[in-house]
Design a protein around this motif. Structure first.
Motif, PDB file in Angstrom:
ATOM      1  N   VAL A  97    -131.216 -47.452 -20.830  1.00  0.00           N
ATOM      2  CA  VAL A  97    -132.282 -48.446 -20.672  1.00  0.00           C
ATOM      3  C   VAL A  97    -133.056 -48.197 -19.384  1.00  0.00           C
ATOM      4  O   VAL A  97    -134.296 -48.246 -19.379  1.00  0.00           O
ATOM      5  CB  VAL A  97    -131.709 -49.882 -20.733  1.00  0.00           C
ATOM      6  N   ARG A  98    -132.371 -47.903 -18.302  1.00  0.00           N
ATOM      7  CA  ARG A  98    -133.067 -47.602 -17.039  1.00  0.00           C
ATOM      8  C   ARG A  98    -133.984 -46.392 -17.197  1.00  0.00           C
ATOM      9  O   ARG A  98    -135.122 -46.390 -16.737  1.00  0.00           O
ATOM     10  CB  ARG A  98    -132.059 -47.342 -15.923  1.00  0.00           C
ATOM     11  N   SER A  99    -133.492 -45.365 -17.847  1.00  0.00           N
ATOM     12  CA  SER A  99    -134.281 -44.161 -18.063  1.00  0.00           C
ATOM     13  C   SER A  99    -135.522 -44.459 -18.908  1.00  0.00           C
ATOM     14  O   SER A  99    -136.625 -44.023 -18.580  1.00  0.00           O
ATOM     15  CB  SER A  99    -133.415 -43.099 -18.746  1.00  0.00           C
ATOM     16  N   LEU A 100    -135.347 -45.202 -19.982  1.00  0.00           N
ATOM     17  CA  LEU A 100    -136.468 -45.530 -20.861  1.00  0.00           C
ATOM     18  C   LEU A 100    -137.519 -46.363 -20.135  1.00  0.00           C
ATOM     19  O   LEU A 100    -138.719 -46.113 -20.263  1.00  0.00           O
ATOM     20  CB  LEU A 100    -135.965 -46.269 -22.107  1.00  0.00           C
ATOM     21  N   ALA A 101    -137.085 -47.350 -19.377  1.00  0.00           N
ATOM     22  CA  ALA A 101    -138.026 -48.201 -18.637  1.00  0.00           C
ATOM     23  C   ALA A 101    -138.792 -47.382 -17.602  1.00  0.00           C
ATOM     24  O   ALA A 101    -139.995 -47.589 -17.409  1.00  0.00           O
ATOM     25  CB  ALA A 101    -137.290 -49.358 -17.975  1.00  0.00           C
ATOM     26  N   SER A 102    -138.135 -46.438 -16.971  1.00  0.00           N
ATOM     27  CA  SER A 102    -138.796 -45.638 -15.930  1.00  0.00           C
ATOM     28  C   SER A 102    -139.827 -44.667 -16.489  1.00  0.00           C
ATOM     29  O   SER A 102    -140.697 -44.197 -15.765  1.00  0.00           O
ATOM     30  CB  SER A 102    -137.760 -44.873 -15.095  1.00  0.00           C
ATOM     31  N   THR A 103    -139.747 -44.386 -17.790  1.00  0.00           N
ATOM     32  CA  THR A 103    -140.710 -43.455 -18.394  1.00  0.00           C
ATOM     33  C   THR A 103    -141.856 -44.166 -19.105  1.00  0.00           C
ATOM     34  O   THR A 103    -142.610 -43.543 -19.845  1.00  0.00           O
ATOM     35  CB  THR A 103    -140.004 -42.499 -19.381  1.00  0.00           C
ATOM     36  N   GLY A 104    -141.974 -45.485 -18.923  1.00  0.00           N
ATOM     37  CA  GLY A 104    -143.110 -46.221 -19.469  1.00  0.00           C
ATOM     38  C   GLY A 104    -142.888 -46.880 -20.808  1.00  0.00           C
ATOM     39  O   GLY A 104    -143.831 -47.390 -21.407  1.00  0.00           O
ATOM     40  N   CYS A 105    -141.671 -46.893 -21.294  1.00  0.00           N
ATOM     41  CA  CYS A 105    -141.365 -47.577 -22.542  1.00  0.00           C
ATOM     42  C   CYS A 105    -141.600 -49.074 -22.332  1.00  0.00           C
ATOM     43  O   CYS A 105    -141.110 -49.654 -21.368  1.00  0.00           O
ATOM     44  CB  CYS A 105    -139.908 -47.306 -22.910  1.00  0.00           C
ATOM     45  N   TYR A 138    -137.151 -56.162 -18.066  1.00  0.00           N
ATOM     46  CA  TYR A 138    -136.621 -55.313 -17.010  1.00  0.00           C
ATOM     47  C   TYR A 138    -137.726 -54.336 -16.630  1.00  0.00           C
ATOM     48  O   TYR A 138    -138.181 -53.559 -17.474  1.00  0.00           O
ATOM     49  CB  TYR A 138    -135.372 -54.562 -17.476  1.00  0.00           C
ATOM     50  N   GLN A 139    -138.190 -54.397 -15.402  1.00  0.00           N
ATOM     51  CA  GLN A 139    -139.241 -53.513 -14.890  1.00  0.00           C
ATOM     52  C   GLN A 139    -140.438 -53.421 -15.838  1.00  0.00           C
ATOM     53  O   GLN A 139    -140.933 -52.343 -16.145  1.00  0.00           O
ATOM     54  CB  GLN A 139    -138.673 -52.122 -14.593  1.00  0.00           C
ATOM     55  N   GLY A 140    -140.896 -54.568 -16.318  1.00  0.00           N
ATOM     56  CA  GLY A 140    -142.054 -54.612 -17.185  1.00  0.00           C
ATOM     57  C   GLY A 140    -141.798 -54.193 -18.616  1.00  0.00           C
ATOM     58  O   GLY A 140    -142.727 -54.085 -19.411  1.00  0.00           O
ATOM     59  N   THR A 141    -140.549 -53.963 -18.968  1.00  0.00           N
ATOM     60  CA  THR A 141    -140.168 -53.584 -20.330  1.00  0.00           C
ATOM     61  C   THR A 141    -139.516 -54.771 -21.013  1.00  0.00           C
ATOM     62  O   THR A 141    -138.624 -55.399 -20.452  1.00  0.00           O
ATOM     63  CB  THR A 141    -139.173 -52.403 -20.301  1.00  0.00           C
ATOM     64  N   LEU A 142    -139.973 -55.075 -22.217  1.00  0.00           N
ATOM     65  CA  LEU A 142    -139.333 -56.115 -23.020  1.00  0.00           C
ATOM     66  C   LEU A 142    -138.090 -55.542 -23.676  1.00  0.00           C
ATOM     67  O   LEU A 142    -138.121 -54.427 -24.204  1.00  0.00           O
ATOM     68  CB  LEU A 142    -140.276 -56.581 -24.129  1.00  0.00           C
ATOM     69  N   ILE A 143    -137.017 -56.311 -23.652  1.00  0.00           N
ATOM     70  CA  ILE A 143    -135.769 -55.872 -24.279  1.00  0.00           C
ATOM     71  C   ILE A 143    -135.275 -56.986 -25.192  1.00  0.00           C
ATOM     72  O   ILE A 143    -135.160 -58.139 -24.767  1.00  0.00           O
ATOM     73  CB  ILE A 143    -134.692 -55.535 -23.233  1.00  0.00           C
ATOM     74  N   PHE A 144    -134.995 -56.614 -26.436  1.00  0.00           N
ATOM     75  CA  PHE A 144    -134.410 -57.536 -27.403  1.00  0.00           C
ATOM     76  C   PHE A 144    -133.085 -56.957 -27.853  1.00  0.00           C
ATOM     77  O   PHE A 144    -133.017 -55.786 -28.240  1.00  0.00           O
ATOM     78  CB  PHE A 144    -135.312 -57.702 -28.632  1.00  0.00           C
TER      79      PHE A 144
END
Length: 171
Positions: A68-76, A134-140
């Motif tokens: 999840v951290r990796s995905l959020a950091s790449t703009g997901c 998380y860091q501008g990423t929506l998580i469900f």
């Protein structure tokens, strides 16, 4: 500005494709038999979004958090997980994701359980479905059941997605 105005502005301003990820959390599923993960991918692509990552990941909190951290950091901008939301010893998706969430959307879990109750009865209380950012990423985080995934997508996530994304990026 009222709710209806928010939704309309969100549709007008945020109608581009989102970069999305779908994570199936399971120790037993594979991409070949993951009907729930495939249903999520299909719903997102049919709505014009880009699924940039689909993966079946073991129910290991450190692996879930790292991914999840990796995905959020790449703009997901949207991550939807399925599986690992129950109460068995191995169900750890919620603990992993909640350790990251900066803003929680408790209404999502409450509404999901309410809608589930109408379909399956008191067993709905076993779901710990949740959502947040998380860091501008929506998580469900959804249960692994394909029926539960469809319910969440059709009645909660997809109707509100552009509004949710708009809220995460506006000042």
């Amino acid at each position: 500005m009222g709710y209806q105005e928010h939704q309309q502005r969100a549709r007008n301003e945020r109608n581009e494709a989102l970069l999305c990820a779908v994570l199936t959390v399971s120790d037993t599923r594979t991409p070949a038999d993951d009907a729930s993960g495939m249903a999520i991918c299909a719903a997102l692509t049919q709505s014009g979004h880009d699924v940039v990552r689909y993966e079946v990941v073991r129910d290991e909190p450190t692996e879930i958090v790292a991914l999840v951290r990796s995905l959020a950091s790449t703009g997901c901008k949207l991550i939807i997980t399925n599986g690992g939301t129950g109460i068995t010893r191995r169900d750890s998706t919620i603990e992993a994701i909640e350790s990251l969430l900066e803003k929680r959307l408790p209404g999502f879990g409450e509404l999901f359980r309410m809608l589930s109750y109408a379909e399956i009865g008191s067993g709905a209380m076993l779901s710990r479905a949740c959502a947040g950012t998380y860091q501008g990423t929506l998580i469900f985080c959804l249960p692994g059941s394909t029926d539960a995934v469809r319910l969440a997508l059709e009645q909660l996530i997809m109707p509100e997605l552009s509004h949710l994304v708009w809220e995460t990026v506006r000042q």
